[in-house]
Design an enzyme around this catalytic site. Structure first.
Site, PDB file in Angstrom:
ATOM      1  N   ALA A   1       4.199   3.985  -1.121  1.00 12.15           N
ATOM      2  CA  ALA A   1       4.623   4.663  -2.350  1.00 12.15           C
ATOM      3  C   ALA A   1       5.446   3.714  -3.228  1.00 12.15           C
ATOM      4  O   ALA A   1       5.214   3.608  -4.441  1.00 12.15           O
ATOM      5  CB  ALA A   1       5.436   5.910  -2.007  1.00 12.15           C
TER       6      ALA A   1
ATOM      7  N   HIS B   1      14.957  12.074  -8.428  1.00 14.71           N
ATOM      8  CA  HIS B   1      16.088  12.723  -7.780  1.00 14.71           C
ATOM      9  C   HIS B   1      17.034  13.223  -8.873  1.00 14.71           C
ATOM     10  O   HIS B   1      17.225  12.552  -9.898  1.00 14.71           O
ATOM     11  CB  HIS B   1      16.865  11.737  -6.899  1.00 14.71           C
ATOM     12  CG  HIS B   1      16.090  11.219  -5.717  1.00 14.71           C
ATOM     13  ND1 HIS B   1      14.956  11.826  -5.217  1.00 14.71           N
ATOM     14  CD2 HIS B   1      16.313  10.140  -4.918  1.00 14.71           C
ATOM     15  CE1 HIS B   1      14.531  11.146  -4.180  1.00 14.71           C
ATOM     16  NE2 HIS B   1      15.316  10.116  -3.974  1.00 14.71           N
TER      17      HIS B   1
ATOM     18  N   THR C   1       0.820  -1.225   0.000  1.00  9.23           N
ATOM     19  CA  THR C   1       0.000   0.000   0.000  1.00  9.23           C
ATOM     20  C   THR C   1       0.850   1.269   0.000  1.00  9.23           C
ATOM     21  O   THR C   1       0.310   2.369  -0.069  1.00  9.23           O
ATOM     22  CB  THR C   1      -0.916   0.025   1.247  1.00  9.23           C
ATOM     23  OG1 THR C   1      -0.088  -0.175   2.412  1.00  9.23           O
ATOM     24  CG2 THR C   1      -1.960  -1.069   1.193  1.00  9.23           C
TER      25      THR C   1
ATOM     26  N   CYS D   1      17.949   4.776  -3.415  1.00  7.58           N
ATOM     27  CA  CYS D   1      17.577   5.387  -4.702  1.00  7.58           C
ATOM     28  C   CYS D   1      18.672   6.307  -5.270  1.00  7.58           C
ATOM     29  O   CYS D   1      18.991   6.245  -6.456  1.00  7.58           O
ATOM     30  CB  CYS D   1      16.277   6.164  -4.560  1.00  7.58           C
ATOM     31  SG  CYS D   1      16.094   7.020  -2.981  1.00  7.58           S
TER      32      CYS D   1
ATOM     33  N   LYS E   1      24.859   6.323   3.255  1.00  9.03           N
ATOM     34  CA  LYS E   1      24.384   5.241   2.377  1.00  9.03           C
ATOM     35  C   LYS E   1      25.016   5.406   0.995  1.00  9.03           C
ATOM     36  O   LYS E   1      25.533   4.451   0.414  1.00  9.03           O
ATOM     37  CB  LYS E   1      22.849   5.262   2.266  1.00  9.03           C
ATOM     38  CG  LYS E   1      22.128   4.685   3.465  1.00  9.03           C
ATOM     39  CD  LYS E   1      20.609   4.738   3.283  1.00  9.03           C
ATOM     40  CE  LYS E   1      20.018   5.967   3.880  1.00  9.03           C
ATOM     41  NZ  LYS E   1      18.558   6.075   3.805  1.00  9.03           N
TER      42      LYS E   1
HETATM   43  P1  NAP Z   1       5.249   4.489   2.662  1.00  8.40           P
HETATM   44  O1  NAP Z   1       4.586   5.112   1.487  1.00  8.40           O
HETATM   45  O2  NAP Z   1       5.129   5.147   3.979  1.00  8.40           O
HETATM   46  O3  NAP Z   1       4.693   2.968   2.776  1.00  8.40           O
HETATM   47  C1  NAP Z   1       5.040   2.106   3.816  1.00  8.40           C
HETATM   48  C2  NAP Z   1       4.487   0.719   3.567  1.00  8.40           C
HETATM   49  O4  NAP Z   1       4.954  -0.180   4.580  1.00  8.40           O
HETATM   50  C3  NAP Z   1       2.970   0.642   3.616  1.00  8.40           C
HETATM   51  O5  NAP Z   1       2.513  -0.341   2.714  1.00  8.40           O
HETATM   52  C4  NAP Z   1       2.720   0.197   5.055  1.00  8.40           C
HETATM   53  O6  NAP Z   1       1.493  -0.457   5.245  1.00  8.40           O
HETATM   54  C5  NAP Z   1       3.839  -0.797   5.214  1.00  8.40           C
HETATM   55  N1  NAP Z   1       4.123  -1.066   6.625  1.00  8.40           N
HETATM   56  C6  NAP Z   1       4.410  -0.161   7.584  1.00  8.40           C
HETATM   57  N2  NAP Z   1       4.574  -0.787   8.781  1.00  8.40           N
HETATM   58  C7  NAP Z   1       4.402  -2.105   8.548  1.00  8.40           C
HETATM   59  C8  NAP Z   1       4.423  -3.269   9.372  1.00  8.40           C
HETATM   60  N3  NAP Z   1       4.682  -3.199  10.676  1.00  8.40           N
HETATM   61  N4  NAP Z   1       4.197  -4.476   8.801  1.00  8.40           N
HETATM   62  C9  NAP Z   1       3.930  -4.565   7.484  1.00  8.40           C
HETATM   63  N5  NAP Z   1       3.873  -3.501   6.661  1.00  8.40           N
HETATM   64  C10 NAP Z   1       4.099  -2.290   7.182  1.00  8.40           C
HETATM   65  O7  NAP Z   1       6.797   4.315   2.409  1.00  8.40           O
HETATM   66  P2  NAP Z   1       7.594   4.027   1.042  1.00  8.40           P
HETATM   67  O8  NAP Z   1       8.087   5.298   0.485  1.00  8.40           O
HETATM   68  O9  NAP Z   1       6.800   3.123   0.163  1.00  8.40           O
HETATM   69  O10 NAP Z   1       8.882   3.304   1.626  1.00  8.40           O
HETATM   70  C11 NAP Z   1       8.821   2.056   2.262  1.00  8.40           C
HETATM   71  C12 NAP Z   1      10.220   1.605   2.591  1.00  8.40           C
HETATM   72  O11 NAP Z   1      10.903   1.320   1.383  1.00  8.40           O
HETATM   73  C13 NAP Z   1      11.071   2.684   3.289  1.00  8.40           C
HETATM   74  O12 NAP Z   1      10.991   2.607   4.668  1.00  8.40           O
HETATM   75  C14 NAP Z   1      12.456   2.400   2.803  1.00  8.40           C
HETATM   76  O13 NAP Z   1      13.049   1.483   3.689  1.00  8.40           O
HETATM   77  C15 NAP Z   1      12.228   1.736   1.468  1.00  8.40           C
HETATM   78  N6  NAP Z   1      12.536   2.677   0.373  1.00  8.40           N
HETATM   79  C16 NAP Z   1      13.594   2.414  -0.382  1.00  8.40           C
HETATM   80  C17 NAP Z   1      13.939   3.256  -1.384  1.00  8.40           C
HETATM   81  C18 NAP Z   1      15.169   3.048  -2.140  1.00  8.40           C
HETATM   82  O14 NAP Z   1      15.972   3.920  -2.130  1.00  8.40           O
HETATM   83  N7  NAP Z   1      15.385   1.941  -2.801  1.00  8.40           N
HETATM   84  C19 NAP Z   1      13.191   4.391  -1.676  1.00  8.40           C
HETATM   85  C20 NAP Z   1      12.088   4.650  -0.890  1.00  8.40           C
HETATM   86  C21 NAP Z   1      11.784   3.762   0.132  1.00  8.40           C
HETATM   87  P3  NAP Z   1       0.185   0.329   5.836  1.00  8.40           P
HETATM   88  O15 NAP Z   1      -0.566   0.815   4.640  1.00  8.40           O
HETATM   89  O16 NAP Z   1      -0.551  -0.752   6.556  1.00  8.40           O
HETATM   90  O17 NAP Z   1       0.671   1.413   6.725  1.00  8.40           O
HETATM   91  N1  12T Z   2      15.100   8.098   4.154  1.00  9.70           N
HETATM   92  O1  12T Z   2      15.969   3.266   1.119  1.00  9.70           O
HETATM   93  O2  12T Z   2      13.882   9.826   2.754  1.00  9.70           O
HETATM   94  O3  12T Z   2      17.311   3.900   2.668  1.00  9.70           O
HETATM   95  O4  12T Z   2      14.248   9.846   0.608  1.00  9.70           O
HETATM   96  C1  12T Z   2      15.390   5.938   0.702  1.00  9.70           C
HETATM   97  C2  12T Z   2      14.881   7.227   0.641  1.00  9.70           C
HETATM   98  C3  12T Z   2      15.681   6.120   3.043  1.00  9.70           C
HETATM   99  C4  12T Z   2      16.380   4.100   1.902  1.00  9.70           C
HETATM  100  C5  12T Z   2      14.270   9.305   1.724  1.00  9.70           C
HETATM  101  C6  12T Z   2      15.184   7.388   2.990  1.00  9.70           C
HETATM  102  C7  12T Z   2      15.783   5.419   1.886  1.00  9.70           C
HETATM  103  C8  12T Z   2      14.794   7.934   1.791  1.00  9.70           C
END
Ligand code: NAP
Ligand code: 12T
Length: 347
Positions: free
Chosen positions: A17, A252, A15, A132, A223
């Site tokens: 981003a 970015h 659910t 990213c 990172k």
């Molecule tokens: P987001 O929009 O806040 O979405 C978070 C997701 O994680 C939602 O689906 C949420 O579900 C779920 N979640 C939160 N707590 C949970 C739990 N205890 N058990 C199961 N699911 C849970 O965040 P996002 O931007 O998609 O980022 C998510 C993660 O991806 C970040 O924390 C980061 O580690 C990683 N990320 C990586 C990159 C990269 O550089 N490769 C970029 C962005 C993010 P609900 O809808 O139930 O709250």
């Molecule tokens: N805090 O995947 O805030 O380690 O743009 C990626 C993006 C962590 C990560 C951000 C973050 C990650 C952000």
């Protein structure tokens, strides 16, 4: 029966981003799915999400969710990956993890397929997807490293709010709307539930992404520094980073300075980047052509422009690198890793 092998896939954080972009990418790439399971926290359990022609009910992620799964794509934050990725691996699942939880673990490959695909082969159940900002930088650096060698890298980033999740996108919209409705801009730290406090982002620029480390760098900067050395297999390459959040939604941008080992030229660098996998060169100053975050949004390539020679260092070059942070920076790269696992028989 089709003779194409298909797989049971779980998307953890479906659910969010990144999760939403993973679903979009699985559809775009026509990933060979037998069954898909969408997992989140208990907050979103029961939500219905359309995937291809099906409506899928989101379930709460638990250790048992991974029985019968072949591949799991995690993007639900580091603590969820730490708790549940080992549970998935225990059940025979191969995990592609989008969080920072395992990136610097020596037993976990950290992979951008165009750069170090062969590292995937060494996995022990988990493959980490880099940050990213790191992904788009190493995609542009690798061809330069291979052809001319690298002596030093200095990068400053211009990062979109969607990197900080779906809530951060809403926050920028709300703050911008409030200002346009006549409210004053203010500059105090905002208390935010479930998150570290931060300054307002609308009409601002924040030289802090993620938390500060003892050495004065932020975790996002560290990172970029550490992941780049791991992916390029260059433990001693000097890398410095300054990471800045700006008030736009997607992609970015990075200003990268490189010092190469061998004499080269702007034309030679343009020429090798033109032919490099996953890179689109957009570099015609005379036609005012260079990539911007808006035109990279929604695309899977890493765009490079503004390549120019440093005026004081004969082996110094500057370039401008832009990519969609949720696609190549996260979802697209993760799905590429999953495709590579299948294609190479490394599952
Ligand atoms: P987001 O929009 O806040 O979405 C978070 C997701 O994680 C939602 O689906 C949420 O579900 C779920 N979640 C939160 N707590 C949970 C739990 N205890 N058990 C199961 N699911 C849970 O965040 P996002 O931007 O998609 O980022 C998510 C993660 O991806 C970040 O924390 C980061 O580690 C990683 N990320 C990586 C990159 C990269 O550089 N490769 C970029 C962005 C993010 P609900 O809808 O139930 O709250
Ligand atoms: N805090 O995947 O805030 O380690 O743009 C990626 C993006 C962590 C990560 C951000 C973050 C990650 C952000």
């Amino acid at each position: 029966m089709s003779d194409i092998q298909t797989y049971n896939v779980a998307v953890v954080g479906a659910t969010g981003a990144v999760g939403q972009k993973i679903l979009e990418t699985l559809e775009t790439k026509n990933f060979p799915i037998k069954q898909i399971k969408l997992l989140s926290s208990s907050r979103s359990a029961g939500t219905k999400i359309k995937f291809k022609d099906d409506i899928i009910v989101v379930e709460e992620a638990k250790p048992e969710s991974f029985e019968d799964i072949d591949i799991a794509l995690f993007s639900a934050g580091g603590s969820v990956s730490k708790a549940l990725a080992p549970e998935a691996v225990k059940r025979g699942v191969v995990v592609v993890d989008n969080t920072s939880a395992y990136r610097m673990d020596e037993t976990v490959p950290l992979v951008v397929p165009e750069v170090n695909e062969a590292d995937i082969k060494q996995h022990n159940g988990i493959i980490a997807n880099p940050n990213c900002s790191t992904i788009q930088m190493v995609a542009a650096l690798k061809p330069i490293q291979e052809n001319f060698g690298l002596n030093r890298v200095i990068v400053s980033t211009y990062q979109a709010v969607s990197g900080a999740g779906a809530e951060a996108v809403e926050e920028l919209k709300d703050q911008a709307q409030a200002f346009l409705n006549g409210e004053d801009l203010h500059s105090e730290l905002l208390p935010v539930k479930n998150e570290a406090e931060h300054y307002p982002i609308a009409f601002n620029a924040l030289p802090q992404i993620d938390v500060f480390q003892d050495n004065g760098y932020t975790f996002e900067e560290m990172k970029m520094i550490n992941e780049t050395k791991k992916i390029l297999h260059t433990a001693t390459l000097p890398v410095a980073a300054t990471c800045v959040r700006l008030p736009f939604f997607t992609s970015h941008a990075e200003s990268i300075y490189v010092e190469v080992e061998d004499e080269t030229s702007v034309l030679d660098i343009q020429d090798i980047l033109k032919r490099a996998p996953g890179i689109t060169l957009k570099d015609n100053p005379e036609k005012q052509e260079y990539p911007t975050p808006l035109d990279a949004a929604g695309k899977s390539a890493v765009f490079v422009g503004r390549i120019r020679k440093d005026l004081d260092h004969s082996k110094g070059y500057h370039m401008w690198v832009v990519s969609d942070n949720l696609l190549k920076g996260a979802a697209w790269n993760s799905v590429q890793i999953a495709e590579s696992l299948i294609k190479n028989g490394w599952l």
